[in-house]
Design a protein around this motif. Structure first.
Motif, PDB file in Angstrom:
ATOM      1  N   GLY A 105       0.616 -22.760  84.505  1.00  0.00           N
ATOM      2  CA  GLY A 105       1.687 -23.151  83.600  1.00  0.00           C
ATOM      3  C   GLY A 105       2.514 -24.213  84.291  1.00  0.00           C
ATOM      4  N   ILE A 106       3.591 -24.639  83.654  1.00  0.00           N
ATOM      5  CA  ILE A 106       4.470 -25.614  84.296  1.00  0.00           C
ATOM      6  C   ILE A 106       5.129 -24.917  85.487  1.00  0.00           C
ATOM      7  CG2 ILE A 106       6.411 -27.188  83.987  1.00  0.00           C
ATOM      8  CD1 ILE A 106       5.855 -27.000  80.935  1.00  0.00           C
ATOM      9  N   VAL A 107       5.158 -25.595  86.607  1.00  0.00           N
ATOM     10  CA  VAL A 107       5.595 -24.988  87.865  1.00  0.00           C
ATOM     11  C   VAL A 107       6.952 -24.303  87.729  1.00  0.00           C
ATOM     12  CG1 VAL A 107       6.457 -27.239  88.709  1.00  0.00           C
ATOM     13  CG2 VAL A 107       5.936 -25.430  90.325  1.00  0.00           C
ATOM     14  N   HIS A 108       7.872 -24.885  86.976  1.00  0.00           N
ATOM     15  CA  HIS A 108       9.212 -24.305  86.871  1.00  0.00           C
ATOM     16  C   HIS A 108       9.274 -23.181  85.837  1.00  0.00           C
ATOM     17  CE1 HIS A 108       9.896 -27.711  89.282  1.00  0.00           C
ATOM     18  NE2 HIS A 108       9.859 -28.582  88.293  1.00  0.00           N
ATOM     19  N   VAL A 109       8.188 -22.980  85.120  1.00  0.00           N
ATOM     20  CA  VAL A 109       8.116 -21.860  84.186  1.00  0.00           C
ATOM     21  C   VAL A 109       7.356 -20.713  84.843  1.00  0.00           C
ATOM     22  CG1 VAL A 109       7.311 -21.067  81.939  1.00  0.00           C
ATOM     23  CG2 VAL A 109       8.217 -23.397  82.200  1.00  0.00           C
ATOM     24  N   SER A 128      11.938 -33.085  90.325  1.00  0.00           N
ATOM     25  CA  SER A 128      13.391 -33.001  90.217  1.00  0.00           C
ATOM     26  C   SER A 128      13.880 -31.778  89.444  1.00  0.00           C
ATOM     27  CB  SER A 128      13.936 -34.280  89.583  1.00  0.00           C
ATOM     28  OG  SER A 128      13.359 -34.468  88.316  1.00  0.00           O
ATOM     29  N   HIS A 129      13.088 -31.268  88.509  1.00  0.00           N
ATOM     30  CA  HIS A 129      13.561 -30.132  87.711  1.00  0.00           C
ATOM     31  C   HIS A 129      13.441 -28.790  88.419  1.00  0.00           C
ATOM     32  CE1 HIS A 129      13.365 -33.251  84.594  1.00  0.00           C
ATOM     33  NE2 HIS A 129      14.503 -32.675  84.265  1.00  0.00           N
ATOM     34  N   THR A 130      13.148 -28.839  89.704  1.00  0.00           N
ATOM     35  CA  THR A 130      13.198 -27.631  90.537  1.00  0.00           C
ATOM     36  C   THR A 130      14.569 -26.984  90.437  1.00  0.00           C
ATOM     37  OG1 THR A 130      11.633 -28.732  91.986  1.00  0.00           O
ATOM     38  CG2 THR A 130      12.735 -26.806  92.887  1.00  0.00           C
ATOM     39  N   SER A 345       7.654 -28.357  77.607  1.00  0.00           N
ATOM     40  CA  SER A 345       8.310 -28.736  78.867  1.00  0.00           C
ATOM     41  C   SER A 345       8.971 -27.565  79.586  1.00  0.00           C
ATOM     42  CB  SER A 345       9.350 -29.851  78.693  1.00  0.00           C
ATOM     43  OG  SER A 345      10.613 -29.322  78.404  1.00  0.00           O
ATOM     44  N   CYS A 346       9.288 -27.810  80.853  1.00  0.00           N
ATOM     45  CA  CYS A 346       9.927 -26.780  81.685  1.00  0.00           C
ATOM     46  C   CYS A 346      11.337 -26.471  81.213  1.00  0.00           C
ATOM     47  CB  CYS A 346       9.940 -27.225  83.145  1.00  0.00           C
ATOM     48  SG  CYS A 346      10.794 -28.789  83.420  1.00  0.00           S
ATOM     49  N   THR A 347      11.888 -27.299  80.348  1.00  0.00           N
ATOM     50  CA  THR A 347      13.244 -27.060  79.858  1.00  0.00           C
ATOM     51  C   THR A 347      13.259 -26.023  78.738  1.00  0.00           C
ATOM     52  OG1 THR A 347      13.783 -29.338  80.367  1.00  0.00           O
ATOM     53  CG2 THR A 347      15.317 -28.200  78.944  1.00  0.00           C
ATOM     54  N   GLY A 403       1.242 -26.833  79.885  1.00  0.00           N
ATOM     55  CA  GLY A 403       1.272 -27.936  80.842  1.00  0.00           C
ATOM     56  C   GLY A 403       2.466 -28.822  80.535  1.00  0.00           C
ATOM     57  N   CYS A 404       2.637 -29.867  81.314  1.00  0.00           N
ATOM     58  CA  CYS A 404       3.761 -30.781  81.094  1.00  0.00           C
ATOM     59  C   CYS A 404       3.581 -31.594  79.812  1.00  0.00           C
ATOM     60  CB  CYS A 404       3.913 -31.717  82.282  1.00  0.00           C
ATOM     61  SG  CYS A 404       4.389 -30.842  83.787  1.00  0.00           S
ATOM     62  N   SER A 405       2.326 -31.879  79.504  1.00  0.00           N
ATOM     63  CA  SER A 405       1.972 -32.440  78.203  1.00  0.00           C
ATOM     64  C   SER A 405       2.819 -33.659  77.835  1.00  0.00           C
ATOM     65  CB  SER A 405       2.070 -31.327  77.148  1.00  0.00           C
ATOM     66  OG  SER A 405       1.512 -31.720  75.931  1.00  0.00           O
ATOM     67  N   GLY A 431      10.496 -45.171  77.445  1.00  0.00           N
ATOM     68  CA  GLY A 431       9.091 -45.032  77.812  1.00  0.00           C
ATOM     69  C   GLY A 431       8.708 -43.716  78.447  1.00  0.00           C
ATOM     70  N   ARG A 432       9.626 -42.762  78.522  1.00  0.00           N
ATOM     71  CA  ARG A 432       9.312 -41.501  79.185  1.00  0.00           C
ATOM     72  C   ARG A 432       8.116 -40.801  78.526  1.00  0.00           C
ATOM     73  NH1 ARG A 432       9.968 -38.024  83.667  1.00  0.00           N
ATOM     74  NH2 ARG A 432       9.757 -35.887  82.924  1.00  0.00           N
ATOM     75  N   GLN A 433       8.112 -40.758  77.204  1.00  0.00           N
ATOM     76  CA  GLN A 433       7.019 -40.062  76.507  1.00  0.00           C
ATOM     77  C   GLN A 433       5.881 -41.016  76.157  1.00  0.00           C
ATOM     78  OE1 GLN A 433       9.509 -37.770  73.463  1.00  0.00           O
ATOM     79  NE2 GLN A 433       8.204 -36.151  74.297  1.00  0.00           N
TER      80      GLN A 433
HETATM   81  S1  SF4 Z   1       6.900 -33.443  83.648  1.00  0.00           S
HETATM   82 FE1  SF4 Z   1       8.342 -32.507  82.213  1.00  0.00          FE
HETATM   83  S2  SF4 Z   1       7.594 -30.423  81.967  1.00  0.00           S
HETATM   84 FE2  SF4 Z   1       6.632 -31.226  83.793  1.00  0.00          FE
HETATM   85  S3  SF4 Z   1       7.932 -30.549  85.471  1.00  0.00           S
HETATM   86 FE3  SF4 Z   1       8.578 -32.639  84.901  1.00  0.00          FE
HETATM   87  S4  SF4 Z   1      10.184 -32.356  83.401  1.00  0.00           S
HETATM   88 FE4  SF4 Z   1       9.127 -30.406  83.589  1.00  0.00          FE
END
Ligand code: SF4
Lengths: 468, 206
Positions: A105-109, A128-130, A345-347, A403-405, A431-433
């Motif tokens: 899964g997403i590392v922060h999840v 960074s979202h650690t 996303s991990c958020t 996944g981060c997808s 441009g992030r997505q």
């Molecule tokens: S890419 Fe998105 S979902 Fe994956 S760790 Fe970074 S912020 Fe979270």
């Protein structure tokens, strides 16, 4: 008697091995997460012929590059990135939650979910979202590749001690308003660098009332306000959530751990370098309109008008954001048509996020296409057991793997140039997505509402009479 | 990494706030091995139009900025993703210093780790320099001063970062000197909280 200390100070003091110039210290790292993007760091290690110092404290997760849509097979650079992580895990002997593993899964999840992140820990990851892991009462922060290599080689990290800041959020939010709105609200208030150099401790009745899932969302977004980390002191909610998780302590160890964790709370007389207070009771759901998370507004508000802004630099920034986002100054943000939606996303891709989005979507059809990617394989399974996947697919949305997808588009799931996406993610950067993509950040309930109406819309009427 | 204490070069202005690391290095280039060079990816999607042609009005594309080694930016430069590739892109494009009112924490740490100076100045100073750019500029790390337009301007940088930049120190070598203290700390930690070393680390799922 030791002087009164904050949660942050207690964790910091407990981890200092040596002191450096001014306020720098060498700190012990309890948990290190790596992912496919850590390839530069492993390269540095290989260049110097160094081994991983503590493989048992290192956990690898495949998330950034993994394909998430059914029938998608990894190819080219994506397959290479995943294979490199697998090779490094095998070579250095650390556990890997790879493609096909039920813990993937997403590392922060998945990290917190597996009980790998515990109160009082120092947790680092080359991402960074650690900061999100701080929801469990840990000091958790993202680092770059050179520091990842340093942690791999030594299980320690040099850090300058940040200042402390208490962000107190009181009040009872109305249904449909939650952790994402609280986070976007404080970032809009203080700015995307408003908490730079600070370790945030979130407190107050609205924070205490949040589930661990909500706290993970709140702490996750700390980095979007520039903070070094965000944290919530462990309480009964934390303990209930952690108990029985795969890697959490058990039996006699659990009791010993709980005693230590209870002592972590900020002492009543401890002082913070900075205090900020906000009221969640007055909040409307928040959406971003621009290309920085600080460019956020209540859904009930109108877009800013650069002509009314005195500071020319600020006016120029607003004008450039409106231009990139193709929005008209001064108009209401509500009713802006969207082309697609993304829940992931991990958020905001934990089970509660999926439940609230499903509550909005149940029995309704989405007017625009969209992707729903659960934060972990375990959450995917749980959502399917609860029948949430059928609510999404019956509404016309695509149910994907974990996944981060489309949060970052590294796996090829991108928003096309010029398209507008309502997204539960954390960055609305240009441009992030995907190149030219236009991202509006908001809560899962708000994204579901945007799917139902095909526009940015207040989720609260759509939640009326529905239980979440 | 080689240390440095003085640098003289051409400074280019980037009058934009909040240049995040997604702008400095778009995610799709991140799988590239470092040996392939990151310079051509720097600010790629701001520098080029949708067809990949350079935008003539972008400051870094100005012929007068050719060979620039110092970048002057507005507030919150390098926020966002922790990707160190953002620093590789700047270094590989020939930059030695970025001057601005504020930097993302992780970016600043990554910069110092790679010999790139993140020099903090107040907003008014940044604006003045941007207005005069491209301009010749001198950096004195030891004194923490910039010289430009006949002026001497102080900048902010913490001691640890300054020492690292000047000496070109590698943290791993420094840290390994603390080997014994690290081992003692680990042993004490393991005594006090043995559960931090999870017994199930080799578990394969359940
Ligand atoms: S890419 Fe998105 S979902 Fe994956 S760790 Fe970074 S912020 Fe979270």
């Amino acid at each position: 008697m030791t002087a009164p200390r904050t949660l942050f100070e207690k964790i910091w003091d407990r981890h200092v091995i040596a002191r450096g110039a001014d306020d720098a210290a060498l700190l012990w790292v309890d948990r290190h997460f790596v992912h496919e993007g850590s390839h530069h760091a492993f390269g540095k290690l290989a260049d110097r012929g160094l081994a991983v110092a503590q493989p048992a404290l290192t956990f690898g997760v495949a998330d950034h590059y993994v394909p998430t849509r059914a029938g998608q097979a990894p190819g080219g650079a994506i397959a290479r990135m995943i294979a490199t992580l697998e090779d490094n895990a095998a070579r250095h002997g650390f556990a890997l939650f790879g493609v096909g593993d039920p813990r993937q899964g997403i590392v922060h999840v998945t990290g917190p979910e597996q009980g790998l992140t515990l109160p009082g820990m120092i947790v680092v990851c080359g991402d960074s979202h650690t900061s999100g892991h701080g929801a469990l009462g840990a000091f958790a922060f993202g680092i770059g590749a050179t520091d990842v290599a340093h942690v791999l080689a030594t299980q320690t990290i040099w850090q300058r001690r940040p200042k402390t800041m208490r962000l107190t959020i009181d009040g009872r939010p109305t249904p449909g308003v939650g952790a994402k709105d609280m986070a976007l609200n404080w970032i809009a208030t203080l700015g995307a660098d408003g908490a730079r150099g600070h370790a945030i401790e979130y407190d107050g009745s609205a924070v205490r009332a949040l589930s661990v899932e909500g706290r993970l969302t709140l702490c996750n977004l700390s980095i979007e306000g520039g903070a070094r980390c965000g944290m919530v002191a462990p309480d009964e909610t934390t303990l209930d959530w952690l108990h029985g998780r795969a890697y959490a302590p058990q039996g006699e160890h659990w009791d010993r751990a709980v005693a230590q964790w209870r002592a972590l709370a900020t002492d009543p007389a401890a002082m913070f370098d900075r205090e900020v207070a906000l009221d969640a009771g007055e909040l409307a759901p928040i959406v971003t309109w621009g290309t920085s998370p600080e460019e956020a507004l209540p859904i009930t508000a109108c877009l800013p008008d650069p002509a009314r802004v005195k500071d020319p630099a600020r006016a120029g920034t607003i004008a450039a954001s409106l231009d990139y986002m193709d929005l008209k100054a001064g108009r209401p943000i509500a009713d802006t048509p969207v082309d697609q939606v993304f829940i992931g996303s991990c958020t905001n891709a934990r089970i509660e996020d999926l439940r609230v989005a499903a509550a909005v979507l149940a029995g309704r059809r989405a007017r625009v296409p969209g992707l729903v990617s659960p934060g972990s394989s375990r959450i995917k399974l749980q959502a399917e057991q609860e029948g949430l996947d059928r609510i999404f697919t019956e509404a016309g949305l695509e149910w994907a793997n974990a996944g981060c997808s489309m949060c970052v588009g590294m796996n090829g799931d991108v928003v096309a140039p010029g398209k507008r996406c309502a997204s539960t993610t954390n960055r609305n950067f240009r441009g992030r997505q995907g190149p030219g993509a236009r991202t509006h950040l908001m809560s899962p309930a708000m994204v579901a509402a945007a799917a139902v109406t095909g526009t940015l819309t207040d989720c609260r009427p759509l939640l009326e009479g529905r239980s979440v | 990494m080689a240390g440095w204490s003085r640098h003289e070069g051409l400074a280019v202005g980037l009058p934009l706030a909040g240049i995040d690391t997604d702008q400095l290095l778009p995610a799709r280039f991140m799988a590239t091995p470092r040996s392939a060079g990151y310079g051509r990816f720097l600010l790629h999607d701001l520098r080029h139009d949708a067809d990949g042609a350079p935008r003539p009005d972008f400051p870094l594309n100005d012929p007068a900025a050719t060979g620039a080694s110092i970048l002057i930016a507005r507030r919150n430069f390098g926020g966002g993703s922790s990707r160190e590739g953002a620093v590789y892109a700047l270094i590989d494009a020939g930059f030695r210093a970025v001057i601005g009112p504020s930097f993302g924490d992780i970016f600043a740490a990554n910069a110092v780790n790679n010999g790139l100076l993140p020099a903090r100045v107040d907003e008014a100073t940044a604006e003045r320099l941007i207005a005069a750019a491209p301009l010749a500029l001198r950096v004195d790390l030891a004194a923490r001063r910039l010289e430009a337009m006949g002026l001497s301007i102080g900048f902010e940088l913490d001691d640890q970062s300054r020492e690292k930049l000047i000496n070109g120190w590698d943290d791993i070598d420094l840290t390994l000197k603390h080997g014994e203290a690290i081992e003692r700390h680990a042993a004490a930690r393991r005594d006090a909280a043995p559960w931090l070393w999870p017994a199930v680390a080799t578990e394969t799922g359940h």
